[in-house]
Enzyme design. Structure first.
Site, PDB file in Angstrom:
ATOM      1  N   GLY A 107       6.838 -19.219  11.785  1.00 25.51           N
ATOM      2  CA  GLY A 107       6.782 -18.635  12.920  1.00 25.51           C
ATOM      3  C   GLY A 107       5.476 -18.131  13.686  1.00 25.51           C
ATOM      4  N   CYS A 108       5.214 -18.067  14.948  1.00 28.03           N
ATOM      5  CA  CYS A 108       4.057 -17.561  15.416  1.00 28.03           C
ATOM      6  C   CYS A 108       3.578 -16.165  15.265  1.00 28.03           C
ATOM      7  CB  CYS A 108       4.298 -17.881  17.038  1.00 28.03           C
ATOM      8  SG  CYS A 108       5.521 -17.197  17.700  1.00 28.03           S
ATOM      9  N   TYR A 109       4.621 -15.209  15.498  1.00 25.38           N
ATOM     10  CA  TYR A 109       4.315 -14.153  15.153  1.00 25.38           C
ATOM     11  C   TYR A 109       3.960 -13.786  13.607  1.00 25.38           C
ATOM     12  CZ  TYR A 109       5.732 -12.332  19.793  1.00 25.38           C
ATOM     13  OH  TYR A 109       5.860 -12.102  21.197  1.00 25.38           O
TER      14      TYR A 109
ATOM     15  N   THR B 132       2.766 -15.807  11.401  1.00 25.30           N
ATOM     16  CA  THR B 132       1.544 -16.356  11.220  1.00 25.30           C
ATOM     17  C   THR B 132       0.609 -15.381  11.086  1.00 25.30           C
ATOM     18  OG1 THR B 132       2.153 -18.704  11.375  1.00 25.30           O
ATOM     19  CG2 THR B 132      -0.296 -18.164  11.427  1.00 25.30           C
TER      20      THR B 132
END
Lengths: 335, 335, 335, 335
Positions: free
Chosen positions: B145-147, B149
């Site tokens: 996921g973006c967060y 990472t």
């Protein structure tokens, strides 16, 4: 009518005082100073005030302002205010100081700001109105910093309740807090589409937070500020580590009791900046992390209103015995 | 040339895959699907791609894509990916899944996402390349996921070093993370001049952070996300409570050792979003609060690149045995 | 490999040259100059370039750069370029000049810029590639101004067709066009939520538009620029008063014929800045006002790419006999 | 106290009426309607109004509102207003209609809006207060469109003076003009860092401009609108082709004479949106292109105030015989 002087009227907090005071029913703006724009019509330098104010910026002695006014707002950088305040007070004129000069214990001030304090005095009201309302008749009020206003209001009820071990304030501020002068931080290509952390563990405002919260109860306090691509507003996310288990109803009860009769604190949902833009409100909301000792409290203010000039006017209302809401119950500019 | 398929090519992560892969020297984009825009030229729906891609969006069976491609990126909402992946794999085609479906232990997934997992399997690589580089030949990689990472990369070296008691991730994300569909959150008058906290203590991505960091060492993990007025980027401020005293040199040494040979992690000053926009870098910096047990680590990524499609291509490079930098060493769009 | 020097590498056009040239397959950046940052690593001053470039900014003589390079981009303010160019040329090194110094007829230049021209020469190519492609082997190309690029490309086909009486260019530019130094215009609180007209009838770029369009046919030309709250991009709304009746099909045919084989002009719908951000494209669309003699043509470019450094590289490709697309066919950063 | 009703109180113009009227000294808000939010407290739907208004949104008959109020603002989409207005008027209640329904000659209306007019009447005041001040006692005022307000005010003095051949209005609007509902246009990633032309030659507001300006004198009128990344504001650049030679002093004299006594028109420098945000002012400035027949006049308004709800209150003041400034002389929110 209360005759008001503004020392340092050409910065953002000075202009915001003008904006607010122009609609205050008990006030007449008598004098506004600016060295840089001396003798220029205010409305020529700031065309948005055309048709609203006829004064010129003055560059005159403090004495000459003090004799014409009942109260002076010192909207000047730190170290300048402490040079002016004693002069003003000796004329029997009151002062709301928007600089940092009278906010901290003088010894702490000297350490934090790295300069000697030329007018150390005790007993100056730290004018966070919901916690230390200035008494009627007070002649000097230290208007709180913008970050401390939002941060302390978010955490104070819980700290007072004695259930807080640690608070980490993660604040996000509009760039008007950095002032009206163009800098690398305020340069549009640097700020748009960005967020900039700065003074990550060592911002001076931390010391106001520590000083005021320790009056309520001991707790470890940390603070990290960021600049966001917004003109106005400070949103503070207070990550609170609790000493003991509470549920959300108990937290709600603590806030309700603490702020029940305060007209400028609103407890409702998770706040954001849009709902306070241009207004003197501090909106506060919270959420408990399930199965955890962490509570998140979020506060939102307009940094130039509740975080500066609005609270300064609220303090003025208090020292003159007016209803603290006078001239300040304006809806925010939404959207 | 590696033949690539993109399932769900009309969302932001799909479009970003197209942007990146068009300049990848070892790749040919063979198929891009979209139900909504089936049979429409990609460049007619997205005029910014005119002159760069001649394909149409397809709405065909997974099988028909899998037989034409060597690897498929599933850029679809969670629950959809787990329906497609087994079909793709049975053709011997590889998968980089950009959805959440294979990131968590299936039991945790079912709890967090509230749906049964139709394809529970163990051993799927959680493709955070700097920590779990996918082995050459892997046939399925769960793209993080973006967060998670940005958050995990900020904290992992210190957690691995065994000196962390607690981490509070306070993240600020551009709104493209919420997708290409207009919503109240993405409505310009609601977001401009604002910052919006959401899912303040209960965002699903928290579970990826917990899962991956506990592999390194125990630590209490919290997470609060905010949306900021920016199209792209995630800045994560990791407030870290330390178990033991360290100084900044020791922290630096821990980071240097952990990331010394990683091309996409840059350790230098306090990062911001401007320096990573459009690039696959994760910039990390830190500062210790003097006389305190608190360390602040800040990471910055582009949520659509290192936080999604760029890392997906990095994973593709790894599973095909290419240098992980291939096609990804582009400077950011500055300013 | 073509060895490239950049004189004035620390401004926005210099940095953009670096960004573009780092991915150009036929180029090696050999030298980048900056007085202000002499001897500093480029990546230390501009951390976004960390890991991508190892050079230091140099502050050395023009001669010492010219002997090491095949071509030099002069990304300096006007009047500085005309001091450097003759020195560069005498070494047999080529020049793409991004300043205004060689764009105008020297007599017009002296009038418009109010300074004598120290290197007046005729026959310098005005490098608007779609209209005056620089011949292979040209040793000096004047790279067009940002506004003229978008404006001339919007109007040229119709002016050439002889059907235009008058063109009023109303342009809206991102603020990066004003440079990397903070000013009142680029101060975030002044620009956000605003649009600022400036030099409303008298911008210097008007003279490039007049000069180049009159080569095609006579027409009255006016120009009004505005700064918008955007980092990059110029959208030009060309209000065209026609000499004779045409319908939209005829207009389309005129544009198609003029730009049919030009890879960087895209004719498709009404353009906006989002579709060209970070790319070298110029998107053009139009609409006829029914029952009127007014046609509106709209062009969109990235001011730092097609409006400056991208076009400069396109000119470099042409003078070295490369395909003009080399190193420039990158998708824009969307969203 | 004037009892006021707002029909359609949940859109941006309805909310702006609430904002303005809450501080109007002669007004009591008696009823606010909204179908969607019927029976919900206004402050629960719009938390920014918490502490300022205690009413609920109502969904009741027009009759039931009309009997309780002295004047009703119809802040509804076109076609809805013409259904309500006759019902309201028959109760002797006055109406300020913020929709388009009564702005145009009914025959033109039917053509432009493509629907039959159910309540065609002549003699309705087009309430552009500086040009057609509504007479005291008027029972129905058509509040002008946002674009026509800024455009007509920019051009009217010169058209009236008989020196104008042609006016091309190039307008740039904040996105709040498109309403409170999320759309592709208001989607932050589509609008930020962008500017979008739309209805390039055929916006409906053109017909208001034509209708009102031809009352003054003949002139060719064109109009092209754009949406800019701003919440509020309309800047109109009026490119005016003159019939005869004038100098800037003559133009100034024409404007001074036309607007000399109008409190909400300010003539001073080149305006921008920052100076009118949140206020009812229309700032106007101009510049003549030397040696040309082109004059550029620029006007700036807040689209929700002078362009909608502020002007509506100004109209209310006029029809009740109050000073037109009552409740409206607020400084803008600067910065």
């Amino acid at each position: 009518m209360i005759k008001v002087g503004i020392i340092g009227g050409s910065g953002y907090t000075g202009l915001e005082l003008i904006r607010i005071l122009l609609n205050h029913p008990e006030v007449e703006i008598a004098a506004v100073t600016s060295r840089r724009f001396a003798e220029k019509a205010i409305a020529d330098i700031y065309p948005h005030l055309t048709g609203l104010i006829d004064l010129k910026f003055e560059d005159v002695s403090i004495d000459s302002i003090a004799v014409r006014t009942d109260i002076i707002f010192t909207a000047v950088p730190h170290t300048r205010a402490m040079a002016y305040v004693p002069e003003i007070l000796k004329h029997g004129c009151r002062v709301i100081d928007l600089s940092a000069d009278y906010r901290l214990d003088p010894a702490v001030y000297e350490d934090v700001y790295g300069v000697p304090h030329s007018d150390p005095r005790s007993g100056v009201v730290y004018g966070l109105c919901e916690i230390n309302p200035a008494p009627e008749g007070a002649n000097l009020v230290a208007n709180p910093g913008c970050y401390p206003t939002g941060a302390i209001l978010a955490a104070a009820p819980l700290v007072r309740a004695g259930i807080v071990n640690r608070v980490i304030f993660d604040s996000k501020s509009g760039v008007s807090g950095a002032g009206a002068e163009p800098t690398a931080v305020s340069h549009y290509p640097n700020l748009a589409e960005n967020i900039k952390p700065y003074k990550v563990t060592a911002h001076r405002h931390l010391h106001e937070m520590i000083q005021e919260l320790k009056e309520l109860n001991p707790a470890k306090i940390s603070f990290t500020p960021h600049v966001i691509p917004s003109i106005r507003g400070i949103l503070t996310t207070a990550h609170i580590i609790l000493e003991e288990d509470v549920d959300e109803d108990e937290v709600q009860a603590i806030f309700d009791k603490f702020y029940g009769d305060k007209p400028f604190v609103r407890l409702k949902g998770i706040p954001d900046l849009t709902s306070v833009r241009g207004s003197n409100f501090c909106d506060i909301g919270f959420q408990l992390q399930e199965g955890s000792d962490r509570l998140v409290v979020i506060s939102a203010i307009d940094n130039l209103v509740k975080g500066a000039s609005g609270q300064a006017v609220q303090n003025m209302n208090l020292v003159f015995g007016l209803d603290e809401r006078t001239g300040l119950m304006n809806p925010c500019l939404y959207p």
